[in-house]
Scaffold this active site. Sequence first.
Site, PDB file in Angstrom:
ATOM      1  NE  ARG A  51      40.960  43.123  40.135  1.00 27.23           N
ATOM      2  CZ  ARG A  51      39.933  43.902  40.331  1.00 27.23           C
ATOM      3  NH1 ARG A  51      39.676  44.920  39.502  1.00 27.23           N
ATOM      4  NH2 ARG A  51      39.092  43.716  41.310  1.00 27.23           N
ATOM      5  NE  ARG A  92      42.232  35.004  40.167  1.00 28.97           N
ATOM      6  CZ  ARG A  92      41.903  36.167  40.749  1.00 28.97           C
ATOM      7  NH1 ARG A  92      41.506  37.194  40.023  1.00 28.97           N
ATOM      8  NH2 ARG A  92      41.976  36.300  42.061  1.00 28.97           N
ATOM      9  CD  GLN A 203      43.129  43.020  44.598  1.00 29.95           C
ATOM     10  OE1 GLN A 203      43.527  43.282  45.730  1.00 29.95           O
ATOM     11  NE2 GLN A 203      43.137  41.784  44.129  1.00 29.95           N
ATOM     12  CG  ASP A 244      35.239  37.112  43.084  1.00 31.76           C
ATOM     13  OD1 ASP A 244      35.283  37.966  43.975  1.00 31.76           O
ATOM     14  OD2 ASP A 244      35.899  37.170  42.029  1.00 31.76           O
ATOM     15  CG  ASN A 254      33.947  40.469  47.204  1.00 31.48           C
ATOM     16  OD1 ASN A 254      34.098  40.420  45.980  1.00 31.48           O
ATOM     17  ND2 ASN A 254      34.184  41.562  47.898  1.00 31.48           N
ATOM     18  CE  LYS A 255      40.669  39.931  46.111  1.00 28.07           C
ATOM     19  NZ  LYS A 255      41.489  38.753  45.704  1.00 28.07           N
TER      20      LYS A 255
HETATM   21  O1  MRU Z   1      41.308  38.862  42.962  1.00 28.41           O
HETATM   22  P1  MRU Z   1      40.417  39.857  42.269  1.00 28.41           P
HETATM   23  O2  MRU Z   1      40.999  41.208  42.192  1.00 28.41           O
HETATM   24  O3  MRU Z   1      39.947  39.318  40.936  1.00 28.41           O
HETATM   25  O4  MRU Z   1      39.138  39.924  43.197  1.00 28.41           O
HETATM   26  C1  MRU Z   1      38.081  40.744  42.798  1.00 28.41           C
HETATM   27  C2  MRU Z   1      36.969  40.802  43.769  1.00 28.41           C
HETATM   28  O5  MRU Z   1      36.969  40.164  44.795  1.00 28.41           O
HETATM   29  C3  MRU Z   1      35.784  41.626  43.368  1.00 28.41           C
HETATM   30  O6  MRU Z   1      35.186  42.210  44.473  1.00 28.41           O
HETATM   31  C4  MRU Z   1      34.751  40.727  42.659  1.00 28.41           C
HETATM   32  O7  MRU Z   1      35.373  40.001  41.630  1.00 28.41           O
HETATM   33  C5  MRU Z   1      33.611  41.482  42.114  1.00 28.41           C
HETATM   34  S1  MRU Z   1      34.086  42.461  40.726  1.00 28.41           S
HETATM   35  C6  MRU Z   1      32.708  43.237  40.121  1.00 28.41           C
END
Ligand code: MRU
Length: 353
Positions: A51, A92, A203, A244, A254-255
């Site tokens: 991820r 995704r 995470q 993202d 982002n997350k």
């Molecule tokens: O759902 P995830 O764990 O893939 O989400 C990841 C994030 O939101 C990260 O902050 C983003 O992908 C940047 S990773 C360099």
Amino acid sequence: MNMPIETLKWIGDTDGTLELIDQRLLPAQSQTLQCHNPEQLFEAIQTLAVRGAPAIGVAAAFGVCLGVRSANTVLDVMKSVNETCDYLAASRPTAVNLFWALDRMRKRAADFAEQNPEDLAAVFKEALLVEACAIQVEDQKMCLAIGQNGESLIPDGGAVLTHCNAGALATAGIGTALAPMYAAHQNGKKFRVFVDETRPLLQGARLTAWELTQAGIDAVLVCDNMAASLMQAGKVDLVITGADRIAANGDAANKIGTLGVSILAKHYGVPFYIAAPSSTFDLSIESGAQIPIEQRNADEVSNFGGTATAPEGINVYNPAFDVTPAEYITAIITENRVIESPDKQKIEQFVKP
Ligand code: MRU
């Protein structure tokens, strides 16, 4: 910079496999997962064994190499590339790096087939593996450059807050948001990192806390709802997160929870930075409103470690990402430069499509 975490590794030649650190098991267990075919990789991406936007992109590029393993003719290889790309693109929806990497593999395949129509399937597969390896190496270099460009933003003796994991585990290199921290640490700076645990899948707690601790960086784990009181108490000098997908106007997905952190940062006058490589920019969309936001399974919110934490059948809202408007972003740290007060004009000027 020495980075012992190898998030993903291709093993062997064109008939090789993709080895991933299984991030679902961290920090309790440090185990790898072998993907021999696109189906295994699809599942690994969907269930977050791999991820983080750049890592998903690099993994998908190698996924194309998995998809062509049994093709015997140039035509077959071409067909398998397209089928595998279509298939993995559905794993995704939010991180644009996935589509960026797949497009690049498709383009490499189309160019190869056009220039070498008579060539052997084996040479074609080699060309694809070389391209996937190039994407991996470029990602490593971009991470290092983001680290260099963002390092000076971290004051000696200061404190950074980060959300989710945008570190080595989220990339092929040293990470994006964590890259300036690794660079500052290497330069001998002393600083503290407040790590948001990042509900619902933790995470921050499971991955960022693990990574930073391994690197010997002073990390303090906090629940997501503690960022406000930390900022109110003046304990945070800056925030750095990853992204993202960044739209042409600078809005950044982002997350889930990042938006709240950015609003708090604005309220308390704390600079809020996004660190991301150019593969995270999506200049085809004008604003964050067009970024597709992944909705994930209700169990992730109503259960933990197989135990119910809410009444059975409760309705759940579980978007995996949110969008921070450009006006809340102090700057975007890219591999090329730091884009202050990002807007459409600056992004057009500084980011190569
Ligand atoms: O759902 P995830 O764990 O893939 O989400 C990841 C994030 O939101 C990260 O902050 C983003 O992908 C940047 S990773 C360099």
